[in-house]
Design an enzyme around this catalytic site. Structure first.
Site, PDB file in Angstrom:
ATOM      1  N   LYS A 107       4.994  -4.233  13.118  1.00 31.87           N
ATOM      2  CA  LYS A 107       3.959  -3.524  12.499  1.00 31.87           C
ATOM      3  C   LYS A 107       4.281  -3.126  11.061  1.00 31.87           C
ATOM      4  O   LYS A 107       3.401  -3.383  10.165  1.00 31.87           O
ATOM      5  CB  LYS A 107       3.643  -2.190  13.441  1.00 31.87           C
ATOM      6  CG  LYS A 107       2.598  -2.486  14.559  1.00 31.87           C
ATOM      7  CD  LYS A 107       2.398  -1.437  15.621  1.00 31.87           C
ATOM      8  CE  LYS A 107       1.982  -1.887  16.937  1.00 31.87           C
ATOM      9  NZ  LYS A 107       1.845  -0.933  17.904  1.00 31.87           N
ATOM     10  N   GLN A 128       2.972   5.326  18.617  1.00 36.36           N
ATOM     11  CA  GLN A 128       3.526   4.349  19.606  1.00 36.36           C
ATOM     12  C   GLN A 128       3.593   4.767  20.822  1.00 36.36           C
ATOM     13  O   GLN A 128       3.983   5.761  21.473  1.00 36.36           O
ATOM     14  CB  GLN A 128       4.741   3.885  19.179  1.00 36.36           C
ATOM     15  CG  GLN A 128       5.256   2.487  20.037  1.00 36.36           C
ATOM     16  CD  GLN A 128       4.363   1.219  19.661  1.00 36.36           C
ATOM     17  OE1 GLN A 128       3.634   1.075  18.640  1.00 36.36           O
ATOM     18  NE2 GLN A 128       4.212   0.330  20.691  1.00 36.36           N
ATOM     19  N   ASP A 133      -5.735   3.388  15.922  1.00 36.39           N
ATOM     20  CA  ASP A 133      -5.740   2.868  17.306  1.00 36.39           C
ATOM     21  C   ASP A 133      -7.033   2.678  17.943  1.00 36.39           C
ATOM     22  O   ASP A 133      -7.276   2.133  19.105  1.00 36.39           O
ATOM     23  CB  ASP A 133      -4.800   3.660  17.938  1.00 36.39           C
ATOM     24  CG  ASP A 133      -3.439   2.772  18.023  1.00 36.39           C
ATOM     25  OD1 ASP A 133      -3.378   1.774  18.090  1.00 36.39           O
ATOM     26  OD2 ASP A 133      -2.463   3.474  18.244  1.00 36.39           O
TER      27      ASP A 133
HETATM   28  N1  LIG Z   1      -0.285   3.465  19.894  1.00 36.18           N
HETATM   29  C1  LIG Z   1      -0.181   2.178  20.368  1.00 36.18           C
HETATM   30  N2  LIG Z   1      -0.935   1.072  19.831  1.00 36.18           N
HETATM   31  C2  LIG Z   1      -0.780   0.007  20.277  1.00 36.18           C
HETATM   32  O1  LIG Z   1      -1.413  -1.134  19.991  1.00 36.18           O
HETATM   33  C3  LIG Z   1       0.246  -0.224  21.472  1.00 36.18           C
HETATM   34  C4  LIG Z   1       1.076   0.644  21.562  1.00 36.18           C
HETATM   35  N3  LIG Z   1       0.880   2.019  21.297  1.00 36.18           N
HETATM   36  N4  LIG Z   1       2.076   0.552  22.746  1.00 36.18           N
HETATM   37  C5  LIG Z   1       2.482  -0.737  23.255  1.00 36.18           C
HETATM   38  C6  LIG Z   1       1.238  -1.896  23.009  1.00 36.18           C
HETATM   39  C7  LIG Z   1       1.747  -3.194  23.031  1.00 36.18           C
HETATM   40  N5  LIG Z   1       1.386  -3.745  21.732  1.00 36.18           N
HETATM   41  C8  LIG Z   1       1.590  -5.006  21.380  1.00 36.18           C
HETATM   42  C9  LIG Z   1       1.341  -5.401  19.948  1.00 36.18           C
HETATM   43  C10 LIG Z   1       1.887  -6.714  19.349  1.00 36.18           C
HETATM   44  C11 LIG Z   1       2.831  -7.379  20.134  1.00 36.18           C
HETATM   45  C12 LIG Z   1       3.037  -8.671  19.632  1.00 36.18           C
HETATM   46  O2  LIG Z   1       3.047  -9.163  18.735  1.00 36.18           O
HETATM   47  N6  LIG Z   1       3.771  -9.702  20.589  1.00 36.18           N
HETATM   48  C13 LIG Z   1       4.151 -10.949  20.132  1.00 36.18           C
HETATM   49  C14 LIG Z   1       5.743 -11.149  20.800  1.00 36.18           C
HETATM   50  C15 LIG Z   1       6.742 -10.016  20.513  1.00 36.18           C
HETATM   51  C16 LIG Z   1       8.142 -10.354  21.047  1.00 36.18           C
HETATM   52  O3  LIG Z   1       8.338 -11.501  20.935  1.00 36.18           O
HETATM   53  O4  LIG Z   1       8.376  -9.306  21.354  1.00 36.18           O
HETATM   54  C17 LIG Z   1       3.341 -12.151  20.778  1.00 36.18           C
HETATM   55  O5  LIG Z   1       2.912 -11.776  21.695  1.00 36.18           O
HETATM   56  O6  LIG Z   1       3.551 -13.252  20.315  1.00 36.18           O
HETATM   57  C18 LIG Z   1       2.911  -7.109  21.578  1.00 36.18           C
HETATM   58  C19 LIG Z   1       2.213  -6.023  22.241  1.00 36.18           C
HETATM   59  C20 LIG Z   1       0.824  -3.015  21.062  1.00 36.18           C
HETATM   60  N7  LIG Z   1       0.540  -1.655  21.797  1.00 36.18           N
END
Ligand SMILES: Nc1nc(=O)c2c([nH]1)NC[C@@H]1CN(c3ccc(C(=O)N[C@@H](CCC(=O)O)C(=O)O)cc3)C=[N+]21
Ligand SMILES: NC(=O)C1=CN([C@@H]2O[C@H](COP(=O)(O)OP(=O)(O)OC[C@H]3O[C@@H](n4cnc5c(N)ncnc54)[C@H](OP(=O)(O)O)[C@@H]3O)[C@@H](O)[C@H]2O)C=CC1
Length: 271
Positions: free
Chosen positions: A32, A76, A99
């Protein structure tokens, strides 16, 4: 009258609060912050130890609520067990709730003829993917697998707003597979690795896979690989459109976070 130049040149600001040492949370927070840097959003990171008290977290939130350089605040999730998540999320001011987790924002989303200040990033990203791929939603049947406050529930509300007829499937739904197989559009957000196999998918359906599940894999660089809630290999044989994991909804979530932050910064100039 001359415009207020100092306001015009102020960059959007996003505060990112991380409590504890979870590896996955650290990875997301890093992504992020990097994304912010790429587009010119200033990120303000605060990392608190696992042992931080609820009051300490609330203090950080209060500080960012009062800071005019900060337009969005993201705490987070998940937080360590001893911290009351609801109290912390409720403390984020509505104007900075990028969020979209505040009950006012969810409530506005649920009511017809009202508009929330922010829509939560993951469901908003799902809808953006559907719209940009030219998928018609009006008059279609949609199934959302999962009903969490941050993904399933707002995703179902957004689809309904677009005139889809929505079925919400959860852990107590009988005949979940048959129900899902009637849907033209499936949003999978159940948090169960590859649970949605080919026989859950109607031929020609559109499948959006929100799931992020780590599966041990000694041959992978990190010792694990990511899979979705959909069995991609099977589902892709049935679906007309399908999103992969990784490289699907995850990056869209981050993009929507940036958009929400910029929208918040613009709104702050209007007031
Ligand atoms: N306050 C809060 N807001 C959130 O939006 C929030 C949170 N807490 N807690 C956890 C979850 C999960 N989440 C993700 C965001 C981006 C990827 C992302 O970019 N993933 C990549 C891969 C990342 C990797 O390779 O590890 C993809 O899918 O291509 C995944 C999961 C947001 N969350
Ligand atoms: N890409 C991204 O940006 C993001 C990805 N995620 C991922 O999305 C997935 C869902 O996340 P989240 O909503 O937070 O998860 P939760 O665990 O909060 O919710 C899961 C939902 O799925 C339902 N469910 C669980 N098992 C079944 C089952 N066997 N059949 C039908 N429904 C079931 C649960 O039902 P019940 O309510 O009855 O318990 C619940 O409503 C996870 O894989 C998560 O990692 C999450 C956030 C962002």
């Amino acid at each position: 009258m001359l415009p207020n130049v100092s306001c015009l040149i102020q960059a959007p600001g996003l505060a990112v609060v991380l409590v504890g040492q979870r590896k996955d949370s650290q990875t997301y927070v890093r992504s992020k912050k990097k994304a912010c840097e790429e587009v010119g959003i200033v990120s303000y990171g605060v990392d608190l130890p696992e042992t931080a008290t609820e009051d300490e977290v609330l203090e950080v939130v209060a500080k960012f609520n009062a800071d005019p350089n900060v337009h969005g605040i993201l705490v987070q999730l998940p937080l360590p067990k001893h911290i009351n998540e609801k109290r912390v999320l409720d403390a984020i001011s509505l104007e900075k709730d990028v969020d979209g987790f505040h009950p006012n924002n969810i409530g506005e989303l649920a009511m017809r003829g009202r508009s929330p200040m922010y829509v939560s990033c993951t469901p908003k990203g799902c809808l953006e993917l559907l719209k940009r791929s030219g998928i018609t939603l009006a008059g279609k049947r949609a199934a959302v697998v999962g009903r969490s406050n941050i993904v399933g529930l707002p995703a179902a509300l957004l689809l309904q707003q677009e005139d889809a007829t929505v079925t919400v499937i959860h852990s107590r739904t009988p005949d979940a597979q048959q129900l899902c197989a009637e849907a033209d559009i499936v949003i999978a957000a159940c948090g169960k690795a590859e649970m949605i196999t080919g026989d859950w998918i109607k031929p020609g359906a559109t499948v959006i896979d929100v799931g992020i599940n780590a599966v041990d894999d000694p041959t992978a660089k990190r010792g694990y690989r990511l899979v979705g809630d959909v069995n991609f290999e099977e589902a892709k044989e049935k679906a007309a459109f399908i999103t992969p994991v990784p490289g699907g909804v995850g990056p869209m979530t981050i993009a929507m976070l940036l958009r929400n932050t910029v929208d918040g910064a613009k709104r702050s100039l209007e007031n």
